[in-house]
Design a protein around this motif. Structure first.
Motif, PDB file in Angstrom:
ATOM      1  N   ASP A  29       3.456   9.922   0.739  1.00 56.37           N
ATOM      2  CA  ASP A  29       4.501  10.785   1.303  1.00 56.37           C
ATOM      3  C   ASP A  29       3.881  11.976   2.030  1.00 56.37           C
ATOM      4  OD1 ASP A  29       6.433   9.080   0.324  1.00 56.37           O
ATOM      5  OD2 ASP A  29       6.977  10.358  -1.383  1.00 56.37           O
ATOM      6  N   ARG A  30       2.865  12.583   1.409  1.00 49.22           N
ATOM      7  CA  ARG A  30       2.182  13.723   2.031  1.00 49.22           C
ATOM      8  C   ARG A  30       1.570  13.330   3.374  1.00 49.22           C
ATOM      9  NH1 ARG A  30      -3.103  15.869  -0.791  1.00 49.22           N
ATOM     10  NH2 ARG A  30      -4.016  14.231   0.481  1.00 49.22           N
ATOM     11  N   ALA A  31       1.044  12.099   3.442  1.00 46.50           N
ATOM     12  CA  ALA A  31       0.426  11.608   4.679  1.00 46.50           C
ATOM     13  C   ALA A  31       1.460  11.101   5.674  1.00 46.50           C
ATOM     14  CB  ALA A  31      -0.564  10.494   4.352  1.00 46.50           C
ATOM     15  N   GLY A  32       2.731  11.014   5.227  1.00 50.86           N
ATOM     16  CA  GLY A  32       3.775  10.496   6.109  1.00 50.86           C
ATOM     17  C   GLY A  32       3.574   9.031   6.434  1.00 50.86           C
ATOM     18  N   MET A  33       3.037   8.286   5.476  1.00 51.83           N
ATOM     19  CA  MET A  33       2.691   6.893   5.723  1.00 51.83           C
ATOM     20  C   MET A  33       3.579   5.973   4.882  1.00 51.83           C
ATOM     21  SD  MET A  33      -1.119   5.190   5.600  1.00 51.83           S
ATOM     22  CE  MET A  33      -1.776   6.522   6.568  1.00 51.83           C
ATOM     23  N   SER A  34       4.157   4.979   5.525  1.00 53.73           N
ATOM     24  CA  SER A  34       4.958   3.987   4.802  1.00 53.73           C
ATOM     25  C   SER A  34       4.031   3.064   4.022  1.00 53.73           C
ATOM     26  CB  SER A  34       5.789   3.157   5.787  1.00 53.73           C
ATOM     27  OG  SER A  34       4.941   2.304   6.541  1.00 53.73           O
ATOM     28  N   ARG A  35       4.579   2.362   3.057  1.00 58.45           N
ATOM     29  CA  ARG A  35       3.787   1.410   2.270  1.00 58.45           C
ATOM     30  C   ARG A  35       3.198   0.334   3.182  1.00 58.45           C
ATOM     31  NH1 ARG A  35       6.046   5.193  -0.087  1.00 58.45           N
ATOM     32  NH2 ARG A  35       6.950   5.105  -2.139  1.00 58.45           N
ATOM     33  N   SER A  36       3.990  -0.131   4.120  1.00 60.83           N
ATOM     34  CA  SER A  36       3.550  -1.171   5.039  1.00 60.83           C
ATOM     35  C   SER A  36       2.403  -0.679   5.924  1.00 60.83           C
ATOM     36  CB  SER A  36       4.732  -1.635   5.885  1.00 60.83           C
ATOM     37  OG  SER A  36       4.348  -2.672   6.740  1.00 60.83           O
ATOM     38  N   ALA A  37       2.537   0.534   6.445  1.00 57.19           N
ATOM     39  CA  ALA A  37       1.482   1.111   7.287  1.00 57.19           C
ATOM     40  C   ALA A  37       0.209   1.328   6.469  1.00 57.19           C
ATOM     41  CB  ALA A  37       1.951   2.418   7.907  1.00 57.19           C
ATOM     42  N   LEU A  38       0.376   1.767   5.232  1.00 56.51           N
ATOM     43  CA  LEU A  38      -0.768   1.975   4.353  1.00 56.51           C
ATOM     44  C   LEU A  38      -1.488   0.651   4.101  1.00 56.51           C
ATOM     45  CD1 LEU A  38      -2.541   3.635   2.460  1.00 56.51           C
ATOM     46  CD2 LEU A  38      -0.778   3.376   0.705  1.00 56.51           C
ATOM     47  N   CYS A  67     -10.269   1.653  -0.648  1.00 53.64           N
ATOM     48  CA  CYS A  67      -9.635   1.284   0.628  1.00 53.64           C
ATOM     49  C   CYS A  67      -8.370   2.108   0.860  1.00 53.64           C
ATOM     50  CB  CYS A  67      -9.296  -0.203   0.649  1.00 53.64           C
ATOM     51  SG  CYS A  67     -10.718  -1.296   0.782  1.00 53.64           S
ATOM     52  N   ILE A  68      -7.573   2.266  -0.183  1.00 56.59           N
ATOM     53  CA  ILE A  68      -6.348   3.073  -0.078  1.00 56.59           C
ATOM     54  C   ILE A  68      -6.711   4.526   0.198  1.00 56.59           C
ATOM     55  CG2 ILE A  68      -4.388   3.972  -1.404  1.00 56.59           C
ATOM     56  CD1 ILE A  68      -4.298   1.156  -2.794  1.00 56.59           C
ATOM     57  N   ALA A  69      -7.713   5.041  -0.501  1.00 57.86           N
ATOM     58  CA  ALA A  69      -8.149   6.422  -0.296  1.00 57.86           C
ATOM     59  C   ALA A  69      -8.635   6.637   1.135  1.00 57.86           C
ATOM     60  CB  ALA A  69      -9.243   6.783  -1.294  1.00 57.86           C
ATOM     61  N   LEU A  70      -9.395   5.688   1.657  1.00 62.65           N
ATOM     62  CA  LEU A  70      -9.854   5.795   3.045  1.00 62.65           C
ATOM     63  C   LEU A  70      -8.673   5.786   4.006  1.00 62.65           C
ATOM     64  CD1 LEU A  70     -12.903   3.367   2.816  1.00 62.65           C
ATOM     65  CD2 LEU A  70     -13.035   5.836   3.255  1.00 62.65           C
ATOM     66  N   ALA A  71      -7.710   4.910   3.750  1.00 65.53           N
ATOM     67  CA  ALA A  71      -6.535   4.819   4.621  1.00 65.53           C
ATOM     68  C   ALA A  71      -5.716   6.101   4.593  1.00 65.53           C
ATOM     69  CB  ALA A  71      -5.666   3.632   4.209  1.00 65.53           C
ATOM     70  N   LEU A  72      -5.647   6.746   3.436  1.00 62.41           N
ATOM     71  CA  LEU A  72      -4.885   7.996   3.305  1.00 62.41           C
ATOM     72  C   LEU A  72      -5.719   9.222   3.654  1.00 62.41           C
ATOM     73  CD1 LEU A  72      -3.011   7.274  -0.060  1.00 62.41           C
ATOM     74  CD2 LEU A  72      -1.994   7.448   2.230  1.00 62.41           C
ATOM     75  N   GLU A  73      -7.002   9.003   3.989  1.00 63.36           N
ATOM     76  CA  GLU A  73      -7.936  10.073   4.313  1.00 63.36           C
ATOM     77  C   GLU A  73      -8.032  11.095   3.188  1.00 63.36           C
ATOM     78  OE1 GLU A  73      -7.345  11.660   8.255  1.00 63.36           O
ATOM     79  OE2 GLU A  73      -7.244   9.645   9.134  1.00 63.36           O
ATOM     80  N   LEU A  74      -8.151  10.577   1.958  1.00 66.20           N
ATOM     81  CA  LEU A  74      -8.281  11.442   0.791  1.00 66.20           C
ATOM     82  C   LEU A  74      -9.694  12.003   0.707  1.00 66.20           C
ATOM     83  CD1 LEU A  74      -6.443   9.360  -1.969  1.00 66.20           C
ATOM     84  CD2 LEU A  74      -5.491  11.019  -0.349  1.00 66.20           C
ATOM     85  N   ASN A  75      -9.813  13.134   0.047  1.00 64.38           N
ATOM     86  CA  ASN A  75     -11.146  13.671  -0.205  1.00 64.38           C
ATOM     87  C   ASN A  75     -11.707  13.033  -1.473  1.00 64.38           C
ATOM     88  OD1 ASN A  75     -10.226  15.156  -2.509  1.00 64.38           O
ATOM     89  ND2 ASN A  75      -9.626  16.855  -1.201  1.00 64.38           N
ATOM     90  N   LEU A  76     -12.937  13.372  -1.804  1.00 63.23           N
ATOM     91  CA  LEU A  76     -13.602  12.762  -2.952  1.00 63.23           C
ATOM     92  C   LEU A  76     -12.870  13.090  -4.256  1.00 63.23           C
ATOM     93  CD1 LEU A  76     -15.912  11.125  -4.136  1.00 63.23           C
ATOM     94  CD2 LEU A  76     -17.298  13.219  -4.126  1.00 63.23           C
ATOM     95  N   GLU A  77     -12.455  14.321  -4.418  1.00 64.99           N
ATOM     96  CA  GLU A  77     -11.761  14.724  -5.654  1.00 64.99           C
ATOM     97  C   GLU A  77     -10.463  13.933  -5.843  1.00 64.99           C
ATOM     98  OE1 GLU A  77      -9.670  18.691  -7.565  1.00 64.99           O
ATOM     99  OE2 GLU A  77     -11.221  18.957  -6.045  1.00 64.99           O
ATOM    100  N   GLU A  78      -9.692  13.768  -4.779  1.00 60.79           N
ATOM    101  CA  GLU A  78      -8.441  12.997  -4.869  1.00 60.79           C
ATOM    102  C   GLU A  78      -8.726  11.528  -5.179  1.00 60.79           C
ATOM    103  OE1 GLU A  78      -5.655  15.459  -1.712  1.00 60.79           O
ATOM    104  OE2 GLU A  78      -7.248  14.164  -0.938  1.00 60.79           O
ATOM    105  N   THR A  79      -9.784  10.999  -4.593  1.00 60.72           N
ATOM    106  CA  THR A  79     -10.167   9.608  -4.843  1.00 60.72           C
ATOM    107  C   THR A  79     -10.597   9.424  -6.291  1.00 60.72           C
ATOM    108  OG1 THR A  79     -10.864   9.396  -2.538  1.00 60.72           O
ATOM    109  CG2 THR A  79     -11.678   7.735  -4.083  1.00 60.72           C
ATOM    110  N   GLU A  80     -11.391  10.352  -6.787  1.00 63.53           N
ATOM    111  CA  GLU A  80     -11.826  10.286  -8.187  1.00 63.53           C
ATOM    112  C   GLU A  80     -10.629  10.338  -9.131  1.00 63.53           C
ATOM    113  OE1 GLU A  80     -14.739   9.674  -9.468  1.00 63.53           O
ATOM    114  OE2 GLU A  80     -16.133  10.023  -7.846  1.00 63.53           O
ATOM    115  N   LYS A  81      -9.629  11.126  -8.786  1.00 62.38           N
ATOM    116  CA  LYS A  81      -8.428  11.206  -9.633  1.00 62.38           C
ATOM    117  C   LYS A  81      -7.716   9.856  -9.655  1.00 62.38           C
ATOM    118  CE  LYS A  81      -4.168  13.707 -10.512  1.00 62.38           C
ATOM    119  NZ  LYS A  81      -3.298  14.829 -10.151  1.00 62.38           N
ATOM    120  N   LEU A  82      -7.600   9.199  -8.498  1.00 61.48           N
ATOM    121  CA  LEU A  82      -6.987   7.863  -8.460  1.00 61.48           C
ATOM    122  C   LEU A  82      -7.766   6.889  -9.339  1.00 61.48           C
ATOM    123  CD1 LEU A  82      -6.019   7.202  -4.720  1.00 61.48           C
ATOM    124  CD2 LEU A  82      -4.526   7.878  -6.615  1.00 61.48           C
TER     125      LEU A  82
END
Length: 146
Positions: free
Chosen positions: A45-54, A82-97
Motif C-alpha cells: 500500500d505504501r508503494a502504491g502497488m497492486s498485488r498483480s503489479a507486485l 524478490c518481493i523486497a526488491l520489487a517493493l524497493e525495501l531497504n535492508l532493515e525492512e527486508t530483514e523484518k520480512l
C-alpha cells in the motif's frame, strides 16, 4: 528511521530483569508485531502497488502472491527477497520480512547474501540482482527451492 537495539543487548537485558513484564515494558518498541501478510499489505500500500503489479515486478506467480497476502503460504527467503526488491525495501525492512516468515536473515559474510544486500541497498531489480548472482557464480533467486 528509529535505531533498534542489537539482539545481543536484548538478550543481556533479559538476563538482568526481575520479570518478563518489566522487560516488555522497557522494550515495547523493539518487539516484532503483526504477521507477514499484514506487513506485506502495508508495504505494498505504501508503494502504491497492486498485488498483480507486485507479482509481475517480483517475477512471481500472481496467485502465489495472493496466497502470501492472504496468509495461506509462507514464501521462501528468496521469494521474500524478490518481493523486497520489487517493493524497493531497504535492508532493515527486508530483514523484518524474513523474521516474520521465520526465515534466516541475510549474512554479509556469505557471498550470495552479500550480493543480495548490495542489490537491496541499491534498489536493483530482480533481473539485475540475478545478473550479479550469475556473475558471482551464485545460485539465482529463481533457482532456490521453497
Amino acid at each position: 528511521m528509529k535505531k533498534t537495539k542489537p539482539t545481543g543487548a536484548l538478550i543481556q537485558e533479559l538476563s538482568s530483569v526481575s520479570n518478563i513484564k518489566e522487560y516488555f515494558s522497557q522494550n515495547a518498541d523493539e518487539m516484532i508485531e503483526g504477521d507477514l501478510s499484514d506487513q506485506l499489505k502495508q508495504l505494498a500500500d505504501r508503494a502504491g502497488m497492486s498485488r498483480s503489479a507486485l507479482a509481475g515486478k517480483a517475477g512471481l506467480d500472481r496467485y502465489y502472491i495472493y496466497d502470501i497476502f492472504s496468509g495461506r503460504k509462507v514464501p521462501s527467503a528468496d521469494k521474500l527477497v524478490c518481493i523486497a526488491l520489487a517493493l524497493e525495501l531497504n535492508l532493515e525492512e527486508t530483514e523484518k520480512l524474513l523474521r516474520l516468515a521465520d526465515r534466516p536473515g541475510l549474512y554479509a559474510r556469505h557471498p550470495r547474501d552479500s550480493i543480495l544486500i548490495f542489490a537491496l541497498q541499491r534498489h536493483l531489480t530482480v533481473d539485475e540482482t540475478n545478473a550479479l548472482l550469475y556473475e558471482g557464480g551464485q545460485p539465482l533467486l529463481s533457482e532456490q527451492r521453497d
